[in-house]
Design a protein around this motif. Structure first.
Motif, PDB file in Angstrom:
ATOM      1  N   ASP A  56      39.962  33.567  57.021  1.00  0.00           N
ATOM      2  CA  ASP A  56      40.510  34.762  56.360  1.00  0.00           C
ATOM      3  C   ASP A  56      40.440  35.929  57.343  1.00  0.00           C
ATOM      4  O   ASP A  56      39.553  35.968  58.208  1.00  0.00           O
ATOM      5  CB  ASP A  56      39.699  35.111  55.101  1.00  0.00           C
ATOM      6  N   ASN A  57      41.367  36.901  57.179  1.00  0.00           N
ATOM      7  CA  ASN A  57      41.288  38.097  58.036  1.00  0.00           C
ATOM      8  C   ASN A  57      40.660  39.253  57.263  1.00  0.00           C
ATOM      9  O   ASN A  57      40.344  39.134  56.080  1.00  0.00           O
ATOM     10  CB  ASN A  57      42.670  38.468  58.587  1.00  0.00           C
ATOM     11  N   VAL A  58      40.511  40.363  57.940  1.00  0.00           N
ATOM     12  CA  VAL A  58      39.836  41.519  57.337  1.00  0.00           C
ATOM     13  C   VAL A  58      40.603  42.027  56.119  1.00  0.00           C
ATOM     14  O   VAL A  58      40.081  42.728  55.266  1.00  0.00           O
ATOM     15  CB  VAL A  58      39.676  42.650  58.385  1.00  0.00           C
ATOM     16  N   GLY A  60      41.566  40.172  53.819  1.00  0.00           N
ATOM     17  CA  GLY A  60      41.295  39.257  52.713  1.00  0.00           C
ATOM     18  C   GLY A  60      42.407  38.244  52.538  1.00  0.00           C
ATOM     19  O   GLY A  60      42.535  37.599  51.504  1.00  0.00           O
ATOM     20  N   GLU A  61      43.245  38.089  53.573  1.00  0.00           N
ATOM     21  CA  GLU A  61      44.350  37.122  53.526  1.00  0.00           C
ATOM     22  C   GLU A  61      43.934  35.834  54.237  1.00  0.00           C
ATOM     23  O   GLU A  61      43.255  35.909  55.269  1.00  0.00           O
ATOM     24  CB  GLU A  61      45.567  37.683  54.267  1.00  0.00           C
ATOM     25  N   ALA A  62      44.381  34.693  53.705  1.00  0.00           N
ATOM     26  CA  ALA A  62      44.189  33.423  54.430  1.00  0.00           C
ATOM     27  C   ALA A  62      45.126  33.447  55.626  1.00  0.00           C
ATOM     28  O   ALA A  62      46.327  33.655  55.472  1.00  0.00           O
ATOM     29  CB  ALA A  62      44.537  32.257  53.520  1.00  0.00           C
ATOM     30  N   SER A  89      44.759  45.194  65.870  1.00  0.00           N
ATOM     31  CA  SER A  89      45.637  44.172  65.309  1.00  0.00           C
ATOM     32  C   SER A  89      45.323  43.952  63.837  1.00  0.00           C
ATOM     33  O   SER A  89      44.143  44.042  63.422  1.00  0.00           O
ATOM     34  CB  SER A  89      45.432  42.840  66.048  1.00  0.00           C
ATOM     35  N   GLU A  90      46.347  43.610  63.078  1.00  0.00           N
ATOM     36  CA  GLU A  90      46.116  43.252  61.674  1.00  0.00           C
ATOM     37  C   GLU A  90      45.076  42.157  61.561  1.00  0.00           C
ATOM     38  O   GLU A  90      44.313  42.089  60.605  1.00  0.00           O
ATOM     39  CB  GLU A  90      47.418  42.770  61.028  1.00  0.00           C
ATOM     40  N   GLU A  91      45.042  41.279  62.580  1.00  0.00           N
ATOM     41  CA  GLU A  91      44.195  40.078  62.517  1.00  0.00           C
ATOM     42  C   GLU A  91      42.816  40.279  63.142  1.00  0.00           C
ATOM     43  O   GLU A  91      42.043  39.329  63.259  1.00  0.00           O
ATOM     44  CB  GLU A  91      44.910  38.892  63.181  1.00  0.00           C
ATOM     45  N   VAL A  92      42.502  41.545  63.553  1.00  0.00           N
ATOM     46  CA  VAL A  92      41.193  41.789  64.193  1.00  0.00           C
ATOM     47  C   VAL A  92      40.510  42.937  63.464  1.00  0.00           C
ATOM     48  O   VAL A  92      41.115  43.997  63.281  1.00  0.00           O
ATOM     49  CB  VAL A  92      41.376  42.149  65.683  1.00  0.00           C
ATOM     50  N   GLY A 116      55.212  38.836  57.724  1.00  0.00           N
ATOM     51  CA  GLY A 116      55.919  37.987  56.774  1.00  0.00           C
ATOM     52  C   GLY A 116      55.425  36.552  56.847  1.00  0.00           C
ATOM     53  O   GLY A 116      56.148  35.604  56.576  1.00  0.00           O
ATOM     54  N   SER A 117      54.149  36.401  57.215  1.00  0.00           N
ATOM     55  CA  SER A 117      53.670  35.036  57.507  1.00  0.00           C
ATOM     56  C   SER A 117      53.677  34.115  56.294  1.00  0.00           C
ATOM     57  O   SER A 117      53.635  32.901  56.457  1.00  0.00           O
ATOM     58  CB  SER A 117      52.289  35.056  58.155  1.00  0.00           C
ATOM     59  N   SER A 118      53.827  34.702  55.093  1.00  0.00           N
ATOM     60  CA  SER A 118      53.928  33.810  53.917  1.00  0.00           C
ATOM     61  C   SER A 118      55.256  33.052  53.961  1.00  0.00           C
ATOM     62  O   SER A 118      55.474  32.096  53.221  1.00  0.00           O
ATOM     63  CB  SER A 118      53.838  34.618  52.613  1.00  0.00           C
ATOM     64  N   LEU A 274      51.322  47.961  52.140  1.00  0.00           N
ATOM     65  CA  LEU A 274      51.598  47.817  53.577  1.00  0.00           C
ATOM     66  C   LEU A 274      50.638  48.662  54.402  1.00  0.00           C
ATOM     67  O   LEU A 274      50.158  49.713  53.953  1.00  0.00           O
ATOM     68  CB  LEU A 274      53.062  48.194  53.854  1.00  0.00           C
ATOM     69  N   ARG A 275      50.364  48.201  55.619  1.00  0.00           N
ATOM     70  CA  ARG A 275      49.368  48.853  56.469  1.00  0.00           C
ATOM     71  C   ARG A 275      50.007  49.992  57.247  1.00  0.00           C
ATOM     72  O   ARG A 275      51.074  49.857  57.864  1.00  0.00           O
ATOM     73  CB  ARG A 275      48.734  47.831  57.419  1.00  0.00           C
ATOM     74  N   LEU A 276      49.341  51.133  57.247  1.00  0.00           N
ATOM     75  CA  LEU A 276      49.880  52.361  57.845  1.00  0.00           C
ATOM     76  C   LEU A 276      50.081  52.206  59.356  1.00  0.00           C
ATOM     77  O   LEU A 276      51.166  52.477  59.888  1.00  0.00           O
ATOM     78  CB  LEU A 276      48.951  53.536  57.568  1.00  0.00           C
TER      79      LEU A 276
HETATM   80 MN    MN Z   1      48.972  39.238  56.924  1.00  0.00          MN
END
Ligand code: MN
Ligand code: AHG
Ligand code: MN
Ligand code: MN
Length: 333
Positions: A56-58, A60-62, A89-92, A116-118, A274-276
């Motif tokens: 999971d990332n910060v 809370g997404e898988a 990064s969104e993932e860090v 849009g990774s879903s 959405l992330r600012l």
């Molecule tokens: Mn994501």
């Protein structure tokens, strides 16, 4: 017609004094990373890259495997060049520092490595979004605080769209310019100078399954659109929702429209969906540079003062006349 590559375009922008050699290097490296992500994304099931990474990332997404791969590609491509003070990064979870044995530079790079990774497991267009800020000159080492700059401070913003073709769309504050990947040459070719959003539109993009959670001004706006010719607008609107922000915003930049992920009761506790820093701000810069508008409903997105790296905001962007109508409905509420 002579084919102009991204490299030539960037050199010409530098020659015209619109960017420094360091910013040109940064953009070349990000574009090259976008090509590497495109290669991985287009392998699909052939390379066992689909599906979840099991982490999971910060947010809370898988994480999808390609979320992690795209993130690694961007971090590794950018950390040795000497043009960056740090990355986010969104993932860090926190600031990604440049390894101590590499030189650092004057820019901060932020990115959503796979947007849009879903959609990736169902083979629908995804993207990558990036934003460039200046490192505050008074600071030695980048901290989260160094990144807390409103979007109007961005020196560059853009995205890669991994669709039927792979495109790279960029602004350095002098209009929005689009490039299409020529896979045989491995070069991004300049295919759309000065993208401009039509002032008026008849197309809206919103996740309508959230309707019961929207704030009154948004409910009023969407109700009016859905009444079509019979309603106060007197015309029929069409709807699109890809659920990859990059794909939806690229459509708006290309043929107009309004894209909305407004505040709703479901995401209110997070401040929005959405992330600012690496979704709303870069897209807002692009949309304004293309003659459109980008608002939270209550203020211009580029004026929002950030307090957290992964802060979320409501997003209403696209054709100026429509965004301003929604802003009016918020003011009247
Ligand atoms: Mn994501
Ligand atoms: P990401 O894949 O980088 O986490 O971003 C997904 C975002 C954005 O791309 C899109 O507009 C929005 O999530 C879609 O949200 P819904 O799934 O709620 O429609
Ligand atoms: Mn995203
Ligand atoms: Mn993402």
């Amino acid at each position: 017609m002579r084919r102009v590559t991204l490299t030539q375009f960037l050199i010409e922008q530098q020659r015209a004094g619109r960017m420094t050699a360091d910013l040109r290097l940064l953009l070349e490296v990000v574009a090259r990373a976008a090509k590497a992500i495109s290669v991985n994304v287009s392998k699909g099931a052939l390379a066992g890259l689909l599906g979840e990474a099991g982490t999971d990332n910060v947010q809370g997404e898988a994480q999808k495997k390609l979320d992690v791969i795209a993130n690694e590609i961007l971090l590794q491509a950018n950390e040795w060049g000497g043009h960056l003070a740090a990355m986010a990064s969104e993932e860090v979870e926190t600031v990604h520092q440049i390894p101590f044995d590499y030189p650092t530079g004057g820019f901060l790079l932020l990115f959503d490595p796979l947007d849009g990774s879903s959609n990736i497991d169902v083979n629908i267009s995804v993207g990558m979004i990036f934003s460039v800020l200046r490192m505050p000159p008074s600071e030695q080492r980048a901290t989260e605080e160094s990144f807390m700059q409103p979007g109007r401070e961005q020196v560059a913003a853009g995205y890669a769209l991994f669709g039927p073709s792979t495109m790279f769309v960029l602004t350095i504050g002098h209009g929005v310019h689009a490039f299409t990947l020529d896979r045989e040459m491995g070069s991004f070719i300049y295919t759309q100078p000065f993208m401009t959003i039509p002032e008026e539109t008849r197309e809206f993009a919103i996740n309508a399954s959230n309707a019961r959670f929207w704030e009154k001004p948004v409910q009023r706006y969407i109700d009016e659109l859905q009444q079509g010719k019979a309603g106060p607008r007197g015309v029929d609107f069409n709807m699109r929702w890809v659920a990859s922000m990059v794909a939806d915003v690229h459509r708006v930049l290309t043929r107009g429209g309004i894209f909305m992920y407004p505040m709703d009761e479901k995401c209110r506790h997070q401040g929005g969906k959405l992330r600012l820093m690496y979704e709303a701000n870069p897209m807002a810069m692009l949309v304004e540079q293309a003659g459109g508008a980008a608002s939270t409903g209550r203020e211009r997105i580029l004026d929002v003062q950030p307090h957290k790296l992964h802060q979320r905001v409501p997003v209403i962007l696209g054709s100026r006349a429509e965004v301003e109508r929604v802003n009016d409905y918020y003011r009247e509420a």
